[in-house]
Write an enzyme that holds these catalytic residues in place. Structure first.
Site, PDB file in Angstrom:
ATOM      1  N   ASP A  82       0.839  -1.155  -0.591  1.00 27.96           N
ATOM      2  CA  ASP A  82      -0.406  -0.064   0.302  1.00 27.96           C
ATOM      3  C   ASP A  82       0.788   1.112  -0.057  1.00 27.96           C
ATOM      4  OD1 ASP A  82      -2.590   1.907   0.977  1.00 27.96           O
ATOM      5  OD2 ASP A  82      -3.273   0.384   0.302  1.00 27.96           O
ATOM      6  N   LYS A 158      -3.922  -0.297  -6.703  1.00 24.44           N
ATOM      7  CA  LYS A 158      -4.529   0.236  -6.001  1.00 24.44           C
ATOM      8  C   LYS A 158      -4.591   1.527  -6.552  1.00 24.44           C
ATOM      9  CE  LYS A 158      -6.259   0.787  -2.143  1.00 24.44           C
ATOM     10  NZ  LYS A 158      -5.650   0.452   0.211  1.00 24.44           N
ATOM     11  N   ASP A 160      -5.153   5.483  -5.252  1.00 18.08           N
ATOM     12  CA  ASP A 160      -6.185   6.061  -4.842  1.00 18.08           C
ATOM     13  C   ASP A 160      -6.364   7.280  -4.892  1.00 18.08           C
ATOM     14  OD1 ASP A 160      -7.186   6.900  -1.830  1.00 18.08           O
ATOM     15  OD2 ASP A 160      -5.147   5.961  -0.430  1.00 18.08           O
ATOM     16  N   SER A 192     -10.296   3.438  -5.985  1.00 12.11           N
ATOM     17  CA  SER A 192     -11.192   4.251  -4.847  1.00 12.11           C
ATOM     18  C   SER A 192     -11.476   5.318  -5.627  1.00 12.11           C
ATOM     19  CB  SER A 192      -9.289   5.263  -4.480  1.00 12.11           C
ATOM     20  OG  SER A 192      -8.823   3.801  -3.905  1.00 12.11           O
ATOM     21  N   ARG A 215     -12.747   0.543  -4.519  1.00 17.52           N
ATOM     22  CA  ARG A 215     -13.333   0.855  -2.818  1.00 17.52           C
ATOM     23  C   ARG A 215     -14.616   2.212  -2.556  1.00 17.52           C
ATOM     24  NH1 ARG A 215      -9.926   1.504   1.114  1.00 17.52           N
ATOM     25  NH2 ARG A 215     -12.018   2.750   2.098  1.00 17.52           N
ATOM     26  N   ASP A 219     -12.615   3.517   4.371  1.00 19.93           N
ATOM     27  CA  ASP A 219     -11.453   2.956   4.785  1.00 19.93           C
ATOM     28  C   ASP A 219     -11.582   2.169   5.973  1.00 19.93           C
ATOM     29  OD1 ASP A 219      -9.889   4.165   3.189  1.00 19.93           O
ATOM     30  OD2 ASP A 219      -8.389   4.844   4.991  1.00 19.93           O
TER      31      ASP A 219
END
Ligand SMILES: *[C@@H]1O[C@H](CO)[C@@H](O)[C@H](O)[C@H]1NC(C)=O
Ligand SMILES: *[C@@H]1O[C@H](CO)[C@@H](O)[C@H](O)[C@H]1NC(C)=O
Ligand SMILES: *[C@@H]1O[C@H](CO)[C@@H](O)[C@H](O)[C@H]1NC(C)=O
Ligand SMILES: *[C@@H]1O[C@H](CO)[C@@H](O)[C@H](O)[C@H]1NC(C)=O
Ligand SMILES: *[C@@H]1O[C@H](CO)[C@@H](O)[C@H](O)[C@H]1NC(C)=O
Length: 408
Positions: A82, A158, A160, A192, A215, A219
């Site tokens: 991450d 991923k 963000d 995200s 997402r 969180d």
């Protein structure tokens, strides 16, 4: 008039099913693996906390555990980095590179190591000017960064959305998908975008066209409150969310925190069951080097994983939010008539609660009746006609998770 309507509807269905979902061959069932964030955060202090800091050492150790402790065989095959892996600056050519103190051999070598264990490596970027942790963002470098990660052998991204304008995301995420596609390397794309765009105020058909998972919401944190907050949001918005999930494109309620500090045994079973009902990606964020046997047995339960990974790919729904504080959630699995049913106890009154129902009250239809079997321990509740009473005893903050399938 009707003909026109029907033709339009058929055209829409064809369009949606044929060409409007991302076609990179990945995530035909919800992806599974391990993700660093919830448990290890942005701990970059490798001087005082070398065992837990974000470093190649940490990821190699987790890769070893995934590969050697039976996780990989169950489907947990993505190992995901991450935030906070990067150097604070790009190099002279504008390329991203990993922090050299903490990743002395670089990401390519780490990817080789992870691949040698039969696993896949995921990484993290941020669409905006900076990552949430303040590292370099990708907004002006989408193509370059897509080529960089593909060159390293990355298998999942991923991306963000810190330090970005939401309005830019409607071109940014699709552009990134296009640039990754151009590299020729299939890379599972987790976006995200909706989490920054207010959850349901996005066009999910566009997301499904460019992302394998997204997402939607806040969180997850290490608490039962956080787990139930997310479950409530998914239940409250299920009419928007459930129809957009399917093979290749999933809603993501965030990581599994089973094996961390806060959840009790019953709460852990409940999170795992609910993530299976929701057809959620199963990314554990825990310390696989020291996980308890109880947490391991929950995360490794083959029948729960089978429901999560069901090939129909239908996201389940909350069908009853009872005044007795028991919620009933149902996911259709395998064949048309088989259901996974989770009775989620939101009571906190300190003792097991006997919840009584009939399958008819859940709108089950098979008049020959159903066999009801516990998913976690295979306990057989028995055979139930539509009007026979079934009682399940659910612990506080717990779940009873059953299969119901038609049988004589
Ligand atoms: C690498 O990370 C360390 C902390 O572990 C930090 O002190 C250092 O400044 C970082 N280096 C770069 C180039 O970002
Ligand atoms: C967001 O948009 C505004 C107005 O166009 C711009 O001034 C600002 O720099 C943008 N912020 C980011 C993080 O891109
Ligand atoms: C790129 O997109 C095309 C068209 O959707 C698809 O057939 C192909 O598999 C994709 N390639 C990769 C590497 O994702
Ligand atoms: C719940 O049901 C079980 C089995 O039928 C029974 O033994 C138990 O006493 C019941 N508990 C309560 C609180 O009624
Ligand atoms: C059963 O169907 C009725 C009528 O369509 C509906 O009002 C009710 O919410 C349904 N119940 C469940 C548990 O799905």
């Amino acid at each position: 008039m009707w003909k026109a309507v029907v033709t339009a509807a058929v055209a829409f269905v064809l369009l949606f099913c044929r060409s409007s979902t991302l076609d990179n061959g990945l995530a035909r069932t919800p992806p599974m693996g391990w993700l660093a964030w919830e448990r290890f955060r942005c701990n970059v202090d490798c001087v005082d906390d070398p065992y837990n800091c974000i470093s190649e050492e940490l990821f190699m150790q987790m890769a070893d555990r995934l590969a050697e402790d039976g996780w990989k065989e169950l489907g947990y095959n993505y190992l995901n980095i991450d935030d906070c892996w990067m150097s604070m600056d790009r190099d002279e050519q504008g390329n991203l590179y990993a922090n050299k103190t903490r990743f002395p051999n670089g990401i390519k070598k780490l990817a080789d190591y992870v691949h040698s264990k039969g696993l896949k490596l995921g990484i993290y970027l941020d669409f905006g000017t900076h990552t949430c942790g303040g590292y370099p963002g990708s907004i002006k470098y989408l193509q370059k960064d897509a080529e960089t990660i593909a060159g390293w052998g990355i298998d999942m991204l991923k991306m963000d959305g810190c330090y970005a304008n939401v309005s830019d995301m409607s071109w940014g995420y699709p552009d990134m998908e296009m640039y990754m596609n151009k590299t020729g390397r299939p890379i599972l794309f987790s976006c995200s975008w909706p989490a920054y765009a207010g959850g349901i105020k996005v066009d999910y058909s566009v997301l499904a066209k460019h992302c394998n998972a997204w997402r939607n919401y806040d969180d997850i944190q290490d608490s039962w409150d956080s787990v139930t907050h997310i479950i409530d949001w998914f239940g409250d918005n299920q009419d928007v969310l459930a129809p957009v999930a399917g093979p290749g494109h999933w809603n993501d309620p965030d990581m599994l925190i089973v094996g961390d500090y806060s959840l009790s045994y019953e709460e852990s079973k409940a999170q795992m069951a609910m993530w299976a009902i929701l057809a959620a990606p199963l990314f554990m964020s825990n310390d696989l080097r020291s996980i308890s046997p109880e947490a391991r047995s929950i995360l490794m339960n083959k029948e729960v994983i089978r429901i999560s990974q069901d090939s129909l790919g239908m996201q389940g729904r909350r069908v009853i939010k009872g005044t007795n504080k028991v919620e009933t959630w149902i996911r259709q699995v395998q064949t048309k008539d088989t259901f996974a049913v989770a009775f989620l106890n939101r009571r906190e009154d300190g003792m097991p609660y006997n919840h009584t129902l009939t399958l008819g009250s859940l709108n089950f239809t098979s008049t020959m009746g159903y066999e009801v079997v516990d998913v976690y321990d295979n306990h057989r509740y028995g055979h139930f006609k539509l009007d026979t009473k079934l009682t399940v005893s659910i612990d506080p903050n717990g779940v009873v998770f059953v299969y119901a399938y038609p049988s004589k």
